[in-house]
Design an enzyme around this catalytic site. Structure first.
Site, short mmCIF file in Angstrom:
data_model
loop_
_atom_site.label_atom_id
_atom_site.label_comp_id
_atom_site.label_asym_id
_atom_site.label_seq_id
_atom_site.Cartn_x
_atom_site.Cartn_y
_atom_site.Cartn_z
N LEU A 53 -6.93 -30.59 -23.12
CA LEU A 53 -5.76 -31.40 -22.77
C LEU A 53 -5.71 -32.12 -21.61
O LEU A 53 -6.12 -31.69 -20.78
CB LEU A 53 -4.43 -30.42 -22.95
N ASP A 54 -5.25 -33.44 -21.74
CA ASP A 54 -5.24 -34.29 -20.77
C ASP A 54 -4.19 -33.61 -19.73
O ASP A 54 -3.47 -33.38 -19.98
CB ASP A 54 -4.67 -35.72 -21.06
N PRO A 55 -4.50 -34.06 -18.47
CA PRO A 55 -3.58 -33.85 -17.48
C PRO A 55 -2.31 -33.99 -17.61
O PRO A 55 -1.20 -33.13 -17.35
CB PRO A 55 -3.95 -34.35 -16.09
N ALA A 57 -0.89 -33.91 -20.64
CA ALA A 57 -0.34 -33.28 -21.73
C ALA A 57 0.10 -31.66 -21.31
O ALA A 57 -0.30 -31.23 -20.54
CB ALA A 57 -1.30 -33.24 -22.73
#
Length: 318
Positions: A53-55, A57
């Site tokens: 997951l992107d930061p 998210a």
């Protein structure tokens, strides 16, 4: 440390998925005096996550321990459900709100137009779709990460990939803001969907908020916040044992003779048995993991690849 299984984390915003794994690992080895147990034991614990997951998210992040880390590809291949908001009129170099602004225009949808646009978006982003990933991504181009190439200001092109959107819902909550809920296949970039919506509407758009609300059978309702995790991982409410993780895998019954063959490093019979299966039981173009069962107990896993080859992934100790 004999820890095999998974814990479902509700990832907070602002940290990487790798940071989450590091925090969980520190939790495990923290004793009551807040002193870390020796590094030799820490190194023996295999731990990783399934699906970055992107930061920015939040939501479901599956953290795997021990031999369950061998299931990483399997868990990552599960379908996902995401929810959040998209901002119209704003374009960034990352296709999300954290990037550098490329363009910012006044894009406002009139109330009378909203229902029609919502229906168009639902139709457009449904079924099998050809999607070009965001340029700022971890995908590799000639062995280099795309985000590294962007940082080095090198030109490159990412090829479109086929993804599948099983269900999508869009709703305007203001004249330039959409909420969405998207059920999709592995490899789908929600940032790219936001970008493509902006192109479709002719005014640009960027991802403003994203939460992974489900990954396979794991939901955010059953996930735990990192700060609430108990040091005894197996006692946490979101802990899932290795046996529970593999319960839905197709089984291959192994005889005692075959079991002995496997432990002597001979596995040719597995390939012969696999090739004799009905086509509906085979892996086709995707990956399938078989649970090898002897007298009702799992003794290991065998992974089948798209080229119809079945190989031992691991065997439990004799």
């Amino acid at each position: 440390m004999n820890l095999n299984g998974a814990i479902i984390i509700n990832k907070p915003q602002g940290i990487t998925s790798a940071n989450v794994v590091a925090k969980v690992k520190r939790k495990i080895f923290e004793n009551t005096e807040n002193v870390l147990i020796d590094s030799a034991k820490r190194e023996k614990l295999y731990i990783g996550h399934a699906g970055t997951l992107d930061p920015m998210a939040t939501g479901v992040l599956v953290v795997l321990f021990g031999k369950a880390t061998r299931l990483q590809d399997l868990v990552m291949g599960d379908d996902k459900v995401y929810a959040g908001t998209i901002r119209l009129g704003l374009k960034t170099d990352t296709d999300d709100i954290t990037g550098n602004v490329i363009d910012n225009v006044d894009c406002r949808i009139q109330n009378a137009e909203s229902p029609n646009i919502e229906r168009v978006l639902k139709t457009q982003f449904q079924g099998k779709v050809s999607q070009v990933p965001p340029v700022v991504s971890a995908l590799k181009v000639n062995g280099k990460r795309a985000y590294d190439l962007v940082r080095d200001k090198r030109e490159f092109t990412l090829r479109a990939r086929e993804i599948e959107i099983f269900k999508s819902e869009f709703k305007f909550i203001s004249d330039n803001q959409l909420v969405y809920k998207i059920h999709c296949s592995k490899g789908t970039y929600i940032r790219a969907i936001a970008r493509d919506i902006g192109e479709l509407l002719g005014c640009g758009a960027t991802l403003e908020r994203i939460e992974r609300v489900r990954s396979g059978r794991f939901t955010v309702e059953n996930a735990q916040n990192i700060e609430n995790i108990s040091r005894d991982i197996a006692q946490n409410s979101s802990y899932i044992s290795f046996d529970e993780l593999i319960v839905a895998l197709p089984q291959m019954e192994i005889s005692e003779t075959e079991k002995n063959e496997l432990y002597f490093g001979r596995q040719d019979f597995l390939q012969m048995r696999y090739l004799a299966m009905q086509n509906s039981q085979k892996c086709g173009s995707g990956n399938v993991v078989f649970n090898l069962v002897f007298k009702g107990k799992s003794i290991g896993l065998a992974k089948c690849t798209g080229d119809d080859v079945l190989k031992i992934q691991f065997l439990n100790p004799c």
